[in-house]
Design a protein around this motif. Sequence first.
Motif, PDB file in Angstrom:
ATOM      1  N   SER A  40      23.093  58.935 -53.750  1.00  0.00           N
ATOM      2  CA  SER A  40      21.977  59.883 -53.759  1.00  0.00           C
ATOM      3  C   SER A  40      22.348  61.074 -54.632  1.00  0.00           C
ATOM      4  O   SER A  40      23.503  61.213 -55.056  1.00  0.00           O
ATOM      5  N   ARG A  41      21.369  61.919 -54.879  1.00  0.00           N
ATOM      6  CA  ARG A  41      21.636  63.090 -55.705  1.00  0.00           C
ATOM      7  C   ARG A  41      20.753  64.246 -55.237  1.00  0.00           C
ATOM      8  O   ARG A  41      19.657  64.049 -54.727  1.00  0.00           O
ATOM      9  N   ASP A  42      21.273  65.446 -55.432  1.00  0.00           N
ATOM     10  CA  ASP A  42      20.517  66.677 -55.186  1.00  0.00           C
ATOM     11  C   ASP A  42      20.576  67.469 -56.486  1.00  0.00           C
ATOM     12  O   ASP A  42      21.556  68.187 -56.738  1.00  0.00           O
ATOM     13  N   ASN A  43      19.563  67.296 -57.302  1.00  0.00           N
ATOM     14  CA  ASN A  43      19.592  67.941 -58.612  1.00  0.00           C
ATOM     15  C   ASN A  43      19.578  69.467 -58.505  1.00  0.00           C
ATOM     16  O   ASN A  43      20.125  70.153 -59.374  1.00  0.00           O
ATOM     17  N   ALA A  44      18.990  69.986 -57.454  1.00  0.00           N
ATOM     18  CA  ALA A  44      18.975  71.443 -57.279  1.00  0.00           C
ATOM     19  C   ALA A  44      20.385  71.992 -57.078  1.00  0.00           C
ATOM     20  O   ALA A  44      20.683  73.133 -57.437  1.00  0.00           O
ATOM     21  N   LYS A  45      21.257  71.157 -56.488  1.00  0.00           N
ATOM     22  CA  LYS A  45      22.649  71.560 -56.259  1.00  0.00           C
ATOM     23  C   LYS A  45      23.579  71.007 -57.332  1.00  0.00           C
ATOM     24  O   LYS A  45      24.792  71.218 -57.247  1.00  0.00           O
ATOM     25  N   ASN A  46      23.018  70.271 -58.292  1.00  0.00           N
ATOM     26  CA  ASN A  46      23.837  69.669 -59.354  1.00  0.00           C
ATOM     27  C   ASN A  46      24.937  68.779 -58.772  1.00  0.00           C
ATOM     28  O   ASN A  46      26.071  68.759 -59.267  1.00  0.00           O
ATOM     29  N   THR A  47      24.607  68.028 -57.748  1.00  0.00           N
ATOM     30  CA  THR A  47      25.597  67.284 -56.979  1.00  0.00           C
ATOM     31  C   THR A  47      25.109  65.863 -56.683  1.00  0.00           C
ATOM     32  O   THR A  47      23.923  65.652 -56.421  1.00  0.00           O
ATOM     33  N   LEU A  48      26.051  64.920 -56.741  1.00  0.00           N
ATOM     34  CA  LEU A  48      25.802  63.537 -56.381  1.00  0.00           C
ATOM     35  C   LEU A  48      26.580  63.215 -55.109  1.00  0.00           C
ATOM     36  O   LEU A  48      27.580  63.866 -54.800  1.00  0.00           O
ATOM     37  N   ALA A  79      28.060  51.953 -57.944  1.00  0.00           N
ATOM     38  CA  ALA A  79      26.650  52.246 -57.743  1.00  0.00           C
ATOM     39  C   ALA A  79      26.154  53.146 -58.869  1.00  0.00           C
ATOM     40  O   ALA A  79      26.942  53.852 -59.496  1.00  0.00           O
ATOM     41  N   SER A  80      24.845  53.111 -59.088  1.00  0.00           N
ATOM     42  CA  SER A  80      24.253  53.961 -60.106  1.00  0.00           C
ATOM     43  C   SER A  80      22.947  54.554 -59.595  1.00  0.00           C
ATOM     44  O   SER A  80      22.289  53.983 -58.723  1.00  0.00           O
ATOM     45  N   ILE A  81      22.589  55.700 -60.161  1.00  0.00           N
ATOM     46  CA  ILE A  81      21.343  56.367 -59.793  1.00  0.00           C
ATOM     47  C   ILE A  81      20.740  56.987 -61.039  1.00  0.00           C
ATOM     48  O   ILE A  81      21.458  57.535 -61.872  1.00  0.00           O
ATOM     49  N   ASN A  82      19.411  56.880 -61.158  1.00  0.00           N
ATOM     50  CA  ASN A  82      18.777  57.412 -62.355  1.00  0.00           C
ATOM     51  C   ASN A  82      18.523  58.914 -62.196  1.00  0.00           C
ATOM     52  O   ASN A  82      18.819  59.507 -61.157  1.00  0.00           O
ATOM     53  N   THR A  83      17.972  59.519 -63.252  1.00  0.00           N
ATOM     54  CA  THR A  83      17.826  60.974 -63.272  1.00  0.00           C
ATOM     55  C   THR A  83      16.972  61.482 -62.119  1.00  0.00           C
ATOM     56  O   THR A  83      17.281  62.514 -61.518  1.00  0.00           O
ATOM     57  N   GLY A  84      15.906  60.761 -61.792  1.00  0.00           N
ATOM     58  CA  GLY A  84      15.009  61.207 -60.735  1.00  0.00           C
ATOM     59  C   GLY A  84      15.449  60.837 -59.340  1.00  0.00           C
ATOM     60  O   GLY A  84      14.882  61.331 -58.356  1.00  0.00           O
ATOM     61  N   GLY A  85      16.446  59.984 -59.261  1.00  0.00           N
ATOM     62  CA  GLY A  85      16.938  59.554 -57.951  1.00  0.00           C
ATOM     63  C   GLY A  85      16.110  58.484 -57.289  1.00  0.00           C
ATOM     64  O   GLY A  85      16.374  58.114 -56.142  1.00  0.00           O
ATOM     65  N   ASP A  86      15.113  57.930 -57.989  1.00  0.00           N
ATOM     66  CA  ASP A  86      14.239  56.939 -57.368  1.00  0.00           C
ATOM     67  C   ASP A  86      14.621  55.509 -57.706  1.00  0.00           C
ATOM     68  O   ASP A  86      13.998  54.562 -57.204  1.00  0.00           O
ATOM     69  N   THR A  87      15.634  55.334 -58.544  1.00  0.00           N
ATOM     70  CA  THR A  87      16.110  53.988 -58.867  1.00  0.00           C
ATOM     71  C   THR A  87      17.617  53.947 -58.701  1.00  0.00           C
ATOM     72  O   THR A  87      18.341  54.750 -59.296  1.00  0.00           O
TER      73      THR A  87
END
Length: 124
Positions: free
Chosen positions: A69-77, A47-55
Amino acid sequence: QFVESGGDMVQPGGSLRLSCAASGFTVSTYDIDWVRQAPGKGPEWVASINTGGDTTHYADFVKGRFAISRDNAKNTLYLQMNSLKPEDTALYYCARVSFSSYLGGTYSAKYDYRGQGTQVTVSS
């Protein structure tokens, strides 16, 4: 570095949530993939996810069962894995994308960094 966690042994039909914590760089500036490798086989994109998490994109064999999914605030995927099958048994790792292409339903990527992975075993 990436540190993956959450792998375990589960029965068929079970669920797991994998985490990939990044350090040393800002994960929000990169597309990130989950990749798996089963014993005796080559790496397999999951699976892949883009920087914003919307794709997001998924390999056909996990569509409808896995969610990235990703939580950029936590620097975690994350990788939520449901309806697990024995053929999902593999070492799962996250990888930082340096180049990717998704054309005509075919995804290809190159990576410049990956984690050590977390083991998922699906067995009764």
